[in-house]
Design a protein around this motif. Structure first.
Motif, mmCIF file in Angstrom:
data_model
loop_
_atom_site.group_PDB
_atom_site.id
_atom_site.type_symbol
_atom_site.label_atom_id
_atom_site.label_comp_id
_atom_site.label_asym_id
_atom_site.label_seq_id
_atom_site.Cartn_x
_atom_site.Cartn_y
_atom_site.Cartn_z
ATOM 1 N N HIS A 207 0.821 -1.209 0.000
ATOM 2 C CA HIS A 207 0.000 0.000 0.000
ATOM 3 C C HIS A 207 0.858 1.264 0.000
ATOM 4 O O HIS A 207 0.472 2.287 -0.569
ATOM 5 N N GLY A 208 2.018 1.199 0.627
ATOM 6 C CA GLY A 208 2.926 2.335 0.592
ATOM 7 C C GLY A 208 3.360 2.656 -0.828
ATOM 8 O O GLY A 208 3.391 3.824 -1.234
ATOM 9 N N LEU A 209 3.673 1.620 -1.593
ATOM 10 C CA LEU A 209 4.067 1.841 -2.990
ATOM 11 C C LEU A 209 2.898 2.370 -3.813
ATOM 12 O O LEU A 209 3.075 3.267 -4.654
ATOM 13 N N LEU A 210 1.711 1.841 -3.571
ATOM 14 C CA LEU A 210 0.530 2.351 -4.289
ATOM 15 C C LEU A 210 0.324 3.833 -3.996
ATOM 16 O O LEU A 210 0.029 4.627 -4.903
ATOM 17 N N ALA A 211 0.494 4.232 -2.729
ATOM 18 C CA ALA A 211 0.306 5.640 -2.354
ATOM 19 C C ALA A 211 1.317 6.531 -3.065
ATOM 20 O O ALA A 211 0.969 7.627 -3.531
ATOM 21 N N LEU A 212 2.547 6.077 -3.177
ATOM 22 C CA LEU A 212 3.563 6.869 -3.867
ATOM 23 C C LEU A 212 3.298 6.929 -5.367
ATOM 24 O O LEU A 212 3.527 7.966 -6.001
ATOM 25 N N LEU A 213 2.804 5.833 -5.930
ATOM 26 C CA LEU A 213 2.510 5.810 -7.365
ATOM 27 C C LEU A 213 1.294 6.668 -7.717
ATOM 28 O O LEU A 213 1.134 7.070 -8.875
ATOM 29 N N GLU A 214 0.456 6.971 -6.735
ATOM 30 C CA GLU A 214 -0.688 7.842 -7.000
ATOM 31 C C GLU A 214 -0.218 9.227 -7.448
ATOM 32 O O GLU A 214 -0.933 9.933 -8.151
ATOM 33 N N GLN A 215 0.993 9.588 -7.092
ATOM 34 C CA GLN A 215 1.539 10.895 -7.468
ATOM 35 C C GLN A 215 2.122 10.902 -8.873
ATOM 36 O O GLN A 215 2.575 11.937 -9.348
ATOM 37 N N PRO B 144 3.941 8.122 -12.269
ATOM 38 C CA PRO B 144 4.831 6.981 -12.513
ATOM 39 C C PRO B 144 6.185 7.152 -11.828
ATOM 40 O O PRO B 144 6.718 8.259 -11.739
ATOM 41 N N ARG B 145 6.704 6.040 -11.331
ATOM 42 C CA ARG B 145 7.991 6.023 -10.633
ATOM 43 C C ARG B 145 8.730 4.740 -10.994
ATOM 44 O O ARG B 145 8.125 3.742 -11.334
ATOM 45 N N TYR B 146 10.046 4.756 -10.839
ATOM 46 C CA TYR B 146 10.849 3.547 -10.977
ATOM 47 C C TYR B 146 11.155 3.033 -9.567
ATOM 48 O O TYR B 146 11.010 3.746 -8.571
ATOM 49 N N GLY B 147 11.596 1.802 -9.480
ATOM 50 C CA GLY B 147 11.742 1.128 -8.200
ATOM 51 C C GLY B 147 12.609 1.817 -7.173
ATOM 52 O O GLY B 147 12.204 2.000 -6.024
ATOM 53 N N SER B 148 13.822 2.228 -7.558
ATOM 54 C CA SER B 148 14.699 2.823 -6.545
ATOM 55 C C SER B 148 14.198 4.197 -6.100
ATOM 56 O O SER B 148 14.421 4.600 -4.964
ATOM 57 N N ARG B 149 13.479 4.895 -6.961
ATOM 58 C CA ARG B 149 12.877 6.169 -6.539
ATOM 59 C C ARG B 149 11.761 5.904 -5.530
ATOM 60 O O ARG B 149 11.612 6.644 -4.557
ATOM 61 N N LEU B 150 10.978 4.848 -5.760
ATOM 62 C CA LEU B 150 9.932 4.480 -4.798
ATOM 63 C C LEU B 150 10.552 4.170 -3.438
ATOM 64 O O LEU B 150 10.050 4.607 -2.398
ATOM 65 N N ARG B 151 11.646 3.430 -3.471
ATOM 66 C CA ARG B 151 12.342 3.094 -2.221
ATOM 67 C C ARG B 151 12.798 4.360 -1.503
ATOM 68 O O ARG B 151 12.580 4.529 -0.299
ATOM 69 N N THR B 152 13.443 5.257 -2.225
ATOM 70 C CA THR B 152 13.942 6.506 -1.648
ATOM 71 C C THR B 152 12.811 7.352 -1.078
ATOM 72 O O THR B 152 12.910 7.876 0.029
ATOM 73 N N GLU B 153 11.716 7.480 -1.828
ATOM 74 C CA GLU B 153 10.588 8.286 -1.371
ATOM 75 C C GLU B 153 9.906 7.651 -0.160
ATOM 76 O O GLU B 153 9.475 8.353 0.760
ATOM 77 N N PHE B 154 9.785 6.331 -0.153
ATOM 78 C CA PHE B 154 9.179 5.634 0.990
ATOM 79 C C PHE B 154 10.000 5.909 2.241
ATOM 80 O O PHE B 154 9.462 6.253 3.299
ATOM 81 N N GLU B 155 11.313 5.763 2.134
ATOM 82 C CA GLU B 155 12.187 5.980 3.288
ATOM 83 C C GLU B 155 12.163 7.435 3.735
ATOM 84 O O GLU B 155 12.194 7.723 4.928
ATOM 85 N N ALA B 156 12.074 8.376 2.787
ATOM 86 C CA ALA B 156 12.000 9.793 3.145
ATOM 87 C C ALA B 156 10.699 10.088 3.886
ATOM 88 O O ALA B 156 10.684 10.801 4.899
ATOM 89 N N ARG B 157 9.592 9.535 3.398
ATOM 90 C CA ARG B 157 8.292 9.770 4.044
ATOM 91 C C ARG B 157 8.214 9.199 5.447
ATOM 92 O O ARG B 157 7.532 9.728 6.297
ATOM 93 N N THR B 158 8.912 8.088 5.664
ATOM 94 C CA THR B 158 8.855 7.442 6.976
ATOM 95 C C THR B 158 10.053 7.819 7.845
ATOM 96 O O THR B 158 10.292 7.198 8.875
ATOM 97 N N GLY B 159 10.777 8.844 7.431
ATOM 98 C CA GLY B 159 11.901 9.316 8.221
ATOM 99 C C GLY B 159 13.024 8.301 8.333
ATOM 100 O O GLY B 159 13.787 8.313 9.287
ATOM 101 N N GLY B 160 13.112 7.389 7.379
ATOM 102 C CA GLY B 160 14.151 6.366 7.414
ATOM 103 C C GLY B 160 13.936 5.314 8.483
ATOM 104 O O GLY B 160 14.800 4.487 8.743
ATOM 105 N N THR B 161 12.764 5.320 9.080
ATOM 106 C CA THR B 161 12.467 4.393 10.166
ATOM 107 C C THR B 161 12.330 2.961 9.692
ATOM 108 O O THR B 161 12.710 2.034 10.389
ATOM 109 N N TRP B 162 11.761 2.779 8.532
ATOM 110 C CA TRP B 162 11.552 1.441 7.985
ATOM 111 C C TRP B 162 12.265 1.328 6.654
ATOM 112 O O TRP B 162 11.651 1.465 5.588
#
Length: 182
Positions: free
Chosen positions: A5-13, A15-33
């Motif tokens: 669901h995290g990836l789906l939420a980022l893709l709502e903004q 199209p993205r490639y995989g490593s950008r999704l990873r970077t954005e996910f980590e940025a949104r969660t403060g690097g916690t996960w």
């Protein structure tokens, strides 16, 4: 944690490639996960298989872009609408450790409690420092707001753990007093 669901939420903004999704996910969660890039691509493969994302060409660097489908938007909306289940208590290593320490020969349970309290207090100070740093940056920016929400959740959990440890110590003291009185 729902990587799906995290990836789906980022893709709502868009199209993205995989490593950008990873970077954005980590940025949104403060690097916690932190995410393993393999998790990202495995999850994207499953989302594609389930019809929630599609390949959407390549970016200028030749990286495969993924885009959200209508089914993906529907799934994302449903995820945002439903509460997170709290059906059973999570397995907590600290609770298990303390439960097993009680009555274990040669274990000073109060020392275990105190060591944990010191550890959590140090972590709490670091989280509070990170929150102050995030507030000093651009607190109105969505990425910083997301980071603040995650940090504040972690701070609340650390504060709750410290309160619980204080409760445990008080209970242990009462039990010691009750068992030592003739």
């Amino acid at each position: 944690m729902s990587i799906r669901h995290g990836l789906l939420a980022l893709l709502e903004q868009g199209p993205r490639y995989g490593s950008r999704l990873r970077t954005e996910f980590e940025a949104r969660t403060g690097g916690t996960w932190p995410l393993n890039i393999g998790q990202v691509y495995t999850t994207l493969g499953r989302l594609e298989r389930d019809g929630m994302v599609v390949h959407d060409g390549e970016d200028e660097g030749g990286r495969a872009l993924y885009a959200l489908t209508g089914a993906g938007r529907t799934e994302l909306a449903a995820w945002f609408a439903r509460p997170v289940e709290r059906a059973g208590p999570p397995r907590d290593e600290l609770a298990i450790k303390l439960a097993l320490a009680v009555g274990a020969p040669g274990v000073d349970v109060r020392a275990v409690v105190e060591a944990q309290r010191r550890h959590v207090t140090e972590a709490l100070h670091e989280y509070v420092r990170q929150r102050a740093q995030a507030l000093a940056q651009s607190p109105g920016h969505p990425v910083e707001v997301a980071r603040l929400l995650v940090l504040e959740q972690i701070i609340c959990h650390a504060e709750a753990e410290i309160r619980w440890l204080e409760h445990c110590e008080a209970r242990l003291l009462r039990l010691r007093t009750e068992t030592s009185t003739p």
